[in-house]
Write an enzyme that holds these catalytic residues in place. Structure first.
Site, PDB file in Angstrom:
ATOM      1  N   TYR A   1     -14.324  12.335   3.293  1.00  0.00           N
ATOM      2  CA  TYR A   1     -12.965  11.768   3.274  1.00  0.00           C
ATOM      3  C   TYR A   1     -11.922  12.831   3.644  1.00  0.00           C
ATOM      4  CZ  TYR A   1      -8.997   9.093   1.298  1.00  0.00           C
ATOM      5  OH  TYR A   1      -7.816   8.423   1.101  1.00  0.00           O
TER       6      TYR A   1
ATOM      7  N   LYS B   1      -9.391  12.675   6.738  1.00  0.00           N
ATOM      8  CA  LYS B   1      -7.935  12.637   6.550  1.00  0.00           C
ATOM      9  C   LYS B   1      -7.247  13.843   7.195  1.00  0.00           C
ATOM     10  CE  LYS B   1      -7.270   8.711   4.568  1.00  0.00           C
ATOM     11  NZ  LYS B   1      -6.888   7.597   5.457  1.00  0.00           N
TER      12      LYS B   1
HETATM   13  P1  NAP Z   1      -8.054  -0.235  -0.564  1.00  0.00           P
HETATM   14  O1  NAP Z   1      -7.341  -0.915  -1.672  1.00  0.00           O
HETATM   15  O2  NAP Z   1      -9.510   0.084  -0.739  1.00  0.00           O
HETATM   16  O3  NAP Z   1      -7.827  -1.107   0.770  1.00  0.00           O
HETATM   17  C1  NAP Z   1      -8.433  -0.735   1.978  1.00  0.00           C
HETATM   18  C2  NAP Z   1      -8.576  -1.952   2.836  1.00  0.00           C
HETATM   19  O4  NAP Z   1      -9.185  -1.534   4.080  1.00  0.00           O
HETATM   20  C3  NAP Z   1      -9.505  -3.034   2.220  1.00  0.00           C
HETATM   21  O5  NAP Z   1      -8.924  -4.309   2.348  1.00  0.00           O
HETATM   22  C4  NAP Z   1     -10.759  -2.881   3.052  1.00  0.00           C
HETATM   23  O6  NAP Z   1     -11.504  -4.081   3.199  1.00  0.00           O
HETATM   24  C5  NAP Z   1     -10.190  -2.483   4.399  1.00  0.00           C
HETATM   25  N1  NAP Z   1     -11.218  -1.896   5.259  1.00  0.00           N
HETATM   26  C6  NAP Z   1     -12.209  -1.048   4.895  1.00  0.00           C
HETATM   27  N2  NAP Z   1     -12.992  -0.754   5.948  1.00  0.00           N
HETATM   28  C7  NAP Z   1     -12.480  -1.452   7.001  1.00  0.00           C
HETATM   29  C8  NAP Z   1     -12.877  -1.575   8.352  1.00  0.00           C
HETATM   30  N3  NAP Z   1     -13.947  -0.933   8.839  1.00  0.00           N
HETATM   31  N4  NAP Z   1     -12.141  -2.378   9.176  1.00  0.00           N
HETATM   32  C9  NAP Z   1     -11.084  -3.055   8.689  1.00  0.00           C
HETATM   33  N5  NAP Z   1     -10.659  -2.971   7.411  1.00  0.00           N
HETATM   34  C10 NAP Z   1     -11.364  -2.182   6.572  1.00  0.00           C
HETATM   35  O7  NAP Z   1      -7.358   1.162  -0.204  1.00  0.00           O
HETATM   36  P2  NAP Z   1      -5.831   1.667  -0.365  1.00  0.00           P
HETATM   37  O8  NAP Z   1      -5.754   2.474  -1.601  1.00  0.00           O
HETATM   38  O9  NAP Z   1      -4.888   0.557  -0.121  1.00  0.00           O
HETATM   39  O10 NAP Z   1      -5.788   2.720   0.855  1.00  0.00           O
HETATM   40  C11 NAP Z   1      -5.247   2.401   2.136  1.00  0.00           C
HETATM   41  C12 NAP Z   1      -5.210   3.670   2.972  1.00  0.00           C
HETATM   42  O11 NAP Z   1      -4.461   4.680   2.290  1.00  0.00           O
HETATM   43  C13 NAP Z   1      -6.590   4.275   3.236  1.00  0.00           C
HETATM   44  O12 NAP Z   1      -6.632   4.829   4.536  1.00  0.00           O
HETATM   45  C14 NAP Z   1      -6.680   5.379   2.202  1.00  0.00           C
HETATM   46  O13 NAP Z   1      -7.568   6.394   2.601  1.00  0.00           O
HETATM   47  C15 NAP Z   1      -5.227   5.850   2.169  1.00  0.00           C
HETATM   48  N6  NAP Z   1      -4.864   6.546   0.940  1.00  0.00           N
HETATM   49  C16 NAP Z   1      -4.934   5.920  -0.281  1.00  0.00           C
HETATM   50  C17 NAP Z   1      -4.583   6.628  -1.424  1.00  0.00           C
HETATM   51  C18 NAP Z   1      -4.626   6.011  -2.801  1.00  0.00           C
HETATM   52  O14 NAP Z   1      -4.413   6.744  -3.797  1.00  0.00           O
HETATM   53  N7  NAP Z   1      -4.882   4.741  -2.961  1.00  0.00           N
HETATM   54  C19 NAP Z   1      -4.167   7.958  -1.331  1.00  0.00           C
HETATM   55  C20 NAP Z   1      -4.109   8.552  -0.078  1.00  0.00           C
HETATM   56  C21 NAP Z   1      -4.465   7.840   1.062  1.00  0.00           C
HETATM   57  P3  NAP Z   1     -12.756  -4.390   2.213  1.00  0.00           P
HETATM   58  O15 NAP Z   1     -12.136  -4.736   0.902  1.00  0.00           O
HETATM   59  O16 NAP Z   1     -13.412  -5.574   2.844  1.00  0.00           O
HETATM   60  O17 NAP Z   1     -13.584  -3.162   2.168  1.00  0.00           O
END
Ligand code: NAP
Length: 252
Positions: A153, A157
């Site tokens: 990851y 990133k």
């Molecule tokens: P999340 O709740 O897990 O949502 C991610 C979404 O992406 C889910 O709906 C997932 O679908 C979808 N997804 C996964 N693989 C995919 C693919 N191959 N094609 C299309 N869609 C796909 O995550 P989040 O926390 O909202 O994070 C969103 C972004 O922010 C990510 O890039 C993450 O790395 C980044 N981020 C998050 C945090 C945090 O603390 N939450 C911090 C830093 C960065 P499924 O449910 O079907 O898997």
């Protein structure tokens, strides 16, 4: 370009940060293509936008699948108009220490974050270049600075940041900006899964993480959506190749 004719694609927008970004861009006046792996799940976010008076469609696609990506961008252009705003948000985690990290978990994470962002951007930029205007916003993370148990990851990133700076250099001459939003700890399904994996009750986990954040609270999905909205704004055209940490402090 007048705001009314702007069209955005937000990946991974069925829930979490992506859903909040999609809704925020719709409030900003954009028509939004809500893309996620499962079209039915994406439809829930799209319906939330349309029932609030916005314009949205739902797309089911794996961002790491070039055929599905091209079909999604084509469908967006046909049904909403040329996509000139792209938010590469789809992401997964497969955390493990290096010694137990499997090749499958390495490949899966690199594929979604990096290959996915490249494929989506390559397909969408054709419309941006033709329009002479575009905004690309990529989701990085404070993890890009290094994080135990997340070699895959972290690498993805950090790579997203390099990709973004290169897109800014290559596409700037076409009126296209590319920037990164790098969240810290945000309350979402992704971080719930982490709490489950390490066996800490969710409320305790949020509390502990918040204690280590300078502003003393966990991040919310709308904190990230606000930053994405800034980069997507027509008035942000002189800001490109930047990484904005949305982490309640310099980093957490
Ligand atoms: P999340 O709740 O897990 O949502 C991610 C979404 O992406 C889910 O709906 C997932 O679908 C979808 N997804 C996964 N693989 C995919 C693919 N191959 N094609 C299309 N869609 C796909 O995550 P989040 O926390 O909202 O994070 C969103 C972004 O922010 C990510 O890039 C993450 O790395 C980044 N981020 C998050 C945090 C945090 O603390 N939450 C911090 C830093 C960065 P499924 O449910 O079907 O898997």
């Amino acid at each position: 370009m007048p705001e009314a004719s702007r069209v955005a694609i937000v990946t991974g927008a069925a829930r979490g940060i992506g859903a909040a970004v999609a809704l925020r861009l719709a409030y900003d006046g954009l028509a939004v293509a809500v893309l996620d792996l499962d079209e039915a799940a994406a439809t829930v976010s799209a319906d939330a936008i349309t029932s609030a008076g916005g314009v949205a469609i739902a797309l089911g696609a794996d961002v790491a699948d070039p055929t599905a990506v091209q079909a999604s961008v084509d469908r967006t252009a046909d049904e909403l108009g040329a996509p000139t705003v792209l938010v590469n948000n789809a992401g997964i985690t497969r955390d493990n220490l290096l010694i137990t990290l499997t090749e499958n978990d390495w490949d899966a994470v690199i594929d979604v974050h990096l290959k996915g962002a490249v494929l989506m951007t390559r397909a969408a930029q054709a419309h941006m270049v033709e329009s002479g205007w575009g905004r690309i916003v990529n989701l990085s993370s404070t993890s890009a600075l290094g994080n135990r148990g997340q070699a895959n990851y972290v690498t993805a990133k950090a790579g997203v940041q390099g990709l973004t700076k290169t897109l800014a250099l290559e596409l700037g001459r076409f009126g296209i900006t590319a920037n990164c939003v790098a969240p810290g700890f945000i309350v979402s399904e992704m971080t719930r899964v982490t709490a489950d994996r390490i066996g800490t009750p969710w409320a305790q986990y949020v509390h502990d993480r918040a204690q280590a954040i300078p502003v003393q609270r966990a991040g919310e999905v709308d904190d990230v959506a606000n930053a994405v909205s800034f980069f997507a704004d027509a008035r942000s055209g002189f800001v490109s190749g930047q990484v904005l940490y949305v982490a309640g402090g310099p980093r957490t």
